[in-house]
Design an enzyme around this catalytic site. Structure first.
Site, PDB file in Angstrom:
ATOM      1  N   SER A 288       0.859  -1.190   0.000  1.00  0.00           N
ATOM      2  CA  SER A 288       0.000   0.000   0.000  1.00  0.00           C
ATOM      3  C   SER A 288       0.889   1.232   0.000  1.00  0.00           C
ATOM      4  O   SER A 288       2.098   1.141   0.217  1.00  0.00           O
ATOM      5  CB  SER A 288      -0.868   0.028   1.255  1.00  0.00           C
ATOM      6  OG  SER A 288      -0.100   0.466   2.374  1.00  0.00           O
ATOM      7  N   ASP A 289       0.320   2.401  -0.248  1.00  0.00           N
ATOM      8  CA  ASP A 289       1.091   3.611  -0.004  1.00  0.00           C
ATOM      9  C   ASP A 289       0.967   3.926   1.489  1.00  0.00           C
ATOM     10  O   ASP A 289       0.221   3.283   2.235  1.00  0.00           O
ATOM     11  CB  ASP A 289       0.635   4.762  -0.892  1.00  0.00           C
ATOM     12  CG  ASP A 289       1.759   5.779  -1.082  1.00  0.00           C
ATOM     13  OD1 ASP A 289       2.720   5.768  -0.288  1.00  0.00           O
ATOM     14  OD2 ASP A 289       1.685   6.597  -2.014  1.00  0.00           O
ATOM     15  N   TRP A 290       1.683   4.926   1.901  1.00  0.00           N
ATOM     16  CA  TRP A 290       1.814   5.222   3.338  1.00  0.00           C
ATOM     17  C   TRP A 290       0.440   5.472   3.987  1.00  0.00           C
ATOM     18  O   TRP A 290      -0.182   6.504   3.719  1.00  0.00           O
ATOM     19  CB  TRP A 290       2.710   6.448   3.508  1.00  0.00           C
ATOM     20  CG  TRP A 290       3.009   6.787   4.929  1.00  0.00           C
ATOM     21  CD1 TRP A 290       2.117   7.213   5.876  1.00  0.00           C
ATOM     22  CD2 TRP A 290       4.281   6.756   5.571  1.00  0.00           C
ATOM     23  NE1 TRP A 290       2.747   7.427   7.060  1.00  0.00           N
ATOM     24  CE2 TRP A 290       4.094   7.161   6.902  1.00  0.00           C
ATOM     25  CE3 TRP A 290       5.571   6.413   5.147  1.00  0.00           C
ATOM     26  CZ2 TRP A 290       5.142   7.246   7.817  1.00  0.00           C
ATOM     27  CZ3 TRP A 290       6.608   6.513   6.051  1.00  0.00           C
ATOM     28  CH2 TRP A 290       6.392   6.920   7.376  1.00  0.00           C
ATOM     29  N   GLY A 291       0.015   4.529   4.787  1.00  0.00           N
ATOM     30  CA  GLY A 291      -1.248   4.712   5.520  1.00  0.00           C
ATOM     31  C   GLY A 291      -2.482   4.652   4.643  1.00  0.00           C
ATOM     32  O   GLY A 291      -3.594   4.932   5.106  1.00  0.00           O
TER      33      GLY A 291
END
Ligand code: BGC
Length: 763
Positions: A288-291
């Site tokens: 995933s991307d950050w968060g």
């Protein structure tokens, strides 16, 4: 394909060839699967979810860090699969040592945003794309990987392959510009460069194709914003570079912050299951991307973190970077029957396979070797390659004759001359790095980076004088440096101005609504120009800027983007003519924000502006698709870029003008260097499909070649066109070539077509 600094190039290549590659100890492909299965059988649910969990070591966080305090307990318990932002052989070794005390001793992956170099910083990716030099781009990624891998890193979150047509979006700097064909070639080269000969070699890192998908189409150019695009545009413009990355064997994908047509990328089964893991048969894993898994709550797509975890794993997101949704909820979701165990197991196996391929089960510390780190980071050939790449990335936008001498201002003729070097970027240090460069702790960048001032100063002949004035800051409205700048300009024979953005004005979360030169820099050019002295303008930026006043009046302009560690030397190479500029714009430069999006491969519309008549006079534009206050054409078109020499195109020949679907067509022509200097030309092939079941762009790049010619030298060139070249997604979204007439254009830029022909594709 060549660089015009042959000595630098030869030395750099020789160095790279000599550089020892530590061979892989990876298990052979066929051995891996049983080992993955066997390991999975031994894992508890908590350990499995651990493999899908990634935490930041805090070094360079790009979002809120969810995992504060000591990582120790989680690492010892085998509840972490990967870390990011842990730099250096010693630190990675220390973290790995904790993971090695966990029950199953599954090694950690260390990921990092190695975007344009590691210790040796190369030009920002958009600048490198301007080189159109695929071997050089691959080599740049190769060197970045070699350095990063020697520093304990297994995995880079690059290349960013998002097509971007909106320079307001700060992340245009990280990609390859507006065009899917060029973007695909560059995506392929970068993946090959990062991953080297094979994963498992200690100079190779896993690459990540990001951000899947269409993140570059954020509405209004505002970062993280929604994307609404037709499926055809998605498949024809935004997906091809991702497919090219898969074809190059990319190890991982990163999904995106944006929603695509209402579905957040993390929750998109269309993207991750149907297209990526289905149609493209991608065997790696998706991070995933950050968060961004947790952010699906704010999107309004899921009601809470638990629901976010369910949606993400179901849609095919394998690893959770920093949202903790998987850590906190995946176990319960499986227990409650809301997520199938097989989905978790599949994700875990994808991660484990890569750890085996990297050889980490044989030796978890094999990338964390302080002695190798020291030796590799200090290699002089890396700097030489960075300098050559930087010179290749500089786009000469304009170079008009100076009336008094009738000679173009560039290259400078410094003998016996006084040169004024003016502007807030002349002596800048870290800004040369551009956004998203690695900062190695303890490295003194003031000594490491070659400033523009030092680069030029060191190379001027003894009888030349170099004067300096800062003139203004990059931002802010102070004009009290103008008087000094004007005074210095008055003493000079020629003025070089270095203006633009600071490094932190582009990149993630750096969208701009105004693309002008920041602060009072436009006024500074005007004040200096008013002295009547010849002015050469260097523009440093992470994106296309608008600078209409200067574009119309200043005689010579070079776009230098952000060039990295060797910026000053590379700029001096170009200013002094030791490198003949060969870069071409990978993205259109608008005249104003109001023109955005402006890109070369647009449709014709039902009311196109009529072309000029034979006398060159423009036809009436009334009730035509145009602006009443601006031309349609960008300030500088896609593919534009000048050289210190000139090239003539002639003798266009097609081996046939009627082509069967199963046949190929060969286009031949002659290119000649008609100037007095050796130089590189980027020959571009464009096609137009005149009639389609859906309308087709007025031009589409379908091929290019970069080649080096001596003065007076000619070369016959050819391109081959086949069914694939002519195919597109028809009205039913099928990939087909439709019979009919095609226009063929060969030229030096999308707006500088030198040769034209047409041909017909038969039923
Ligand atoms: C960016 C990614 C990056 C990640 C890790 C995010 O904010 O969008 O491109 O890889 O942070 O630093």
């Amino acid at each position: 394909m060549q660089n015009t600094c042959p000595s630098i190039r030869r030395r750099a290549l020789a160095g790279l060839l000599l550089a020892s590659v530590v061979p892989g100890v990876r298990a052979a492909g066929s051995d891996i699967e049983p080992r993955v299965e066997a390991l999975l059988q031994q894992m508890t649910q908590e350990e499995k979810i651990g493999q899908l969990t990634q935490y930041s070591g805090n070094w360079n966080a790009t979002g809120p860090v969810t995992f504060k305090g000591s990582h120790q307990d989680h690492l010892l318990a085998g509840r972490v699969g990967a870390m990011l932002n842990v730099l250096g052989a010693e630190r990675t070794r220390a973290y790995q040592a904790l993971a090695m005390q966990s029950r199953l001793k599954i090694p950690l992956l260390f990921g990092q945003d190695v975007i344009h170099g590691y210790q040796t910083t190369f030009p920002i990716p958009l600048a490198e794309a301007a080189s159109w030099d695929l071997p050089a781009i691959e080599q740049s990624a190769r060197i970045a990987a070699t350095e990063a891998a020697a520093s304990g890193i297994h995995w880079t979150f690059a290349p960013m392959v998002d097509i971007a047509r909106d320079p307001r979006w700060g992340r245009v700097m990280e990609g390859a510009g507006e065009d899917p064909y060029l973007g695909s070639k560059i995506a392929f080269a970068r993946v090959k460069g990062f991953q080297g000969r094979q994963l498992g070699d200690t100079d190779a890192v896993m690459a990540t194709a990001k951000h899947f998908a269409a993140y570059g189409a954020a509405q209004g150019g505002r970062d993280y914003n929604s994307v609404d695009t037709s499926e055809r545009l998605l498949r024809e413009v935004y997906l091809p570079p991702f497919k090219a990355a898969v074809d190059a064997g990319v190890a991982t994908f990163m999904n995106a912050f944006n929603d695509l047509n209402g579905i957040p990328a993390n929750g998109s089964a269309l993207l991750q299951r149907d297209i990526l893991k289905g149609a493209w048969a991608f065997k790696g894993f998706v991070v995933s991307d950050w968060g961004s898994i947790g952010e699906m709550v704010a999107h309004g797509y899921v009601k809470d973190q638990r629901d976010a975890a369910r949606a993400a794993i179901t849609a095919g997101s394998d690893m959770d970077m920093e949202s903790t949704a998987y850590r906190d909820h995946l176990g319960a979701l499986v227990r409650d029957g809301q997520v199938a165990q097989s989905l978790v197991d599949d994700a875990v196996k994808r991660v484990l396979r890569k750890k085996f391929e990297l050889g980490l089960f044989e030796d978890p510390y094999r990338f964390s070797d302080a002695a190798r780190e020291q030796a590799v980071l200090a290699r002089p050939e890396h700097r030489q390659a960075a300098r050559a790449m930087a010179a290749k990335s500089i786009v000469l936008l304009k170079n008009e004759p100076w009336p008094a001498t009738k000679q173009p201002l560039l290259p400078l003729q410094p003998q016996g001359k006084t040169i004024a070097f003016i502007g807030p970027l002349v002596k800048a240090v870290e800004d040369n790095h551009g956004a998203w460069a690695i900062r190695i702790p303890g490295l003194d960048y003031s000594k490491f980076i070659v400033t523009q001032w030092d680069g030029l100063k060191q190379r001027l002949p003894a009888d030349a004088r170099l004067l300096y004035a800062k003139g203004s800051d990059i931002q802010g409205d102070r004009r009290d440096g103008f008087a000094e700048a004007v005074a210095v300009a008055r003493q000079a024979d020629v003025v070089v101005m270095s203006l633009g953005e600071s490094a932190d004005m582009s990149g993630e979360a750096k969208s701009r609504a105004d693309l002008g030169l920041p602060g009072v820099q436009d006024e500074l050019v005007q004040a200096v120009h008013a002295t009547g002295k010849p002015v050469v303008l260097l523009v440093n930026a992470g994106r296309p800027l608008t600078f209409n006043w200067a574009a119309e009046r200043v005689n010579a302009i070079a776009y230098t983007w952000w060039l990295g560690t060797e910026a000053g030397n590379a700029i001096a190479d170009v200013l002094l003519g030791e490198h003949n500029p060969s870069a071409r714009l990978p993205i259109s430069f608008p005249r104003s924000v109001g023109q955005i999006p402006v890109f070369y491969s647009h449709f014709n519309t039902g009311r196109p502006v009529p072309p000029p008549d034979a006398s060159g006079a423009a036809g009436s534009q009334a009730f035509r698709s145009h602006y009443i206050d601006s031309p349609n054409a960008p300030r500088y078109a896609f593919g534009h870029g000048l050289s210190y020499t000139q090239f003539a195109y002639s003798d266009l020949r097609l081996d046939k003008t009627r082509l069967a679907l199963t046949d190929t067509l060969t286009v031949r022509f002659t290119l000649r260097n008609t100037g007095a200097r050796a130089g590189d030309e980027v020959v571009q092939l464009y096609l137009r499909d005149r009639v389609g079941s859906v309308v087709r762009p007025v031009q589409e790049l379908k091929g290019f070649q970069k080649l080096h010619l001596q003065p007076g030298q000619s070369r016959e060139l050819s391109f081959v066109i086949d069914r694939e070249t002519l195919s597109f997604h028809n009205h039913r979204l099928q990939w087909v070539a439709e019979p009919g007439e095609f226009d063929l254009m060969v030229g030096a830029a999308s707006d500088d077509i030198r040769l034209r022909a047409s041909f017909e594709l038969l039923e």
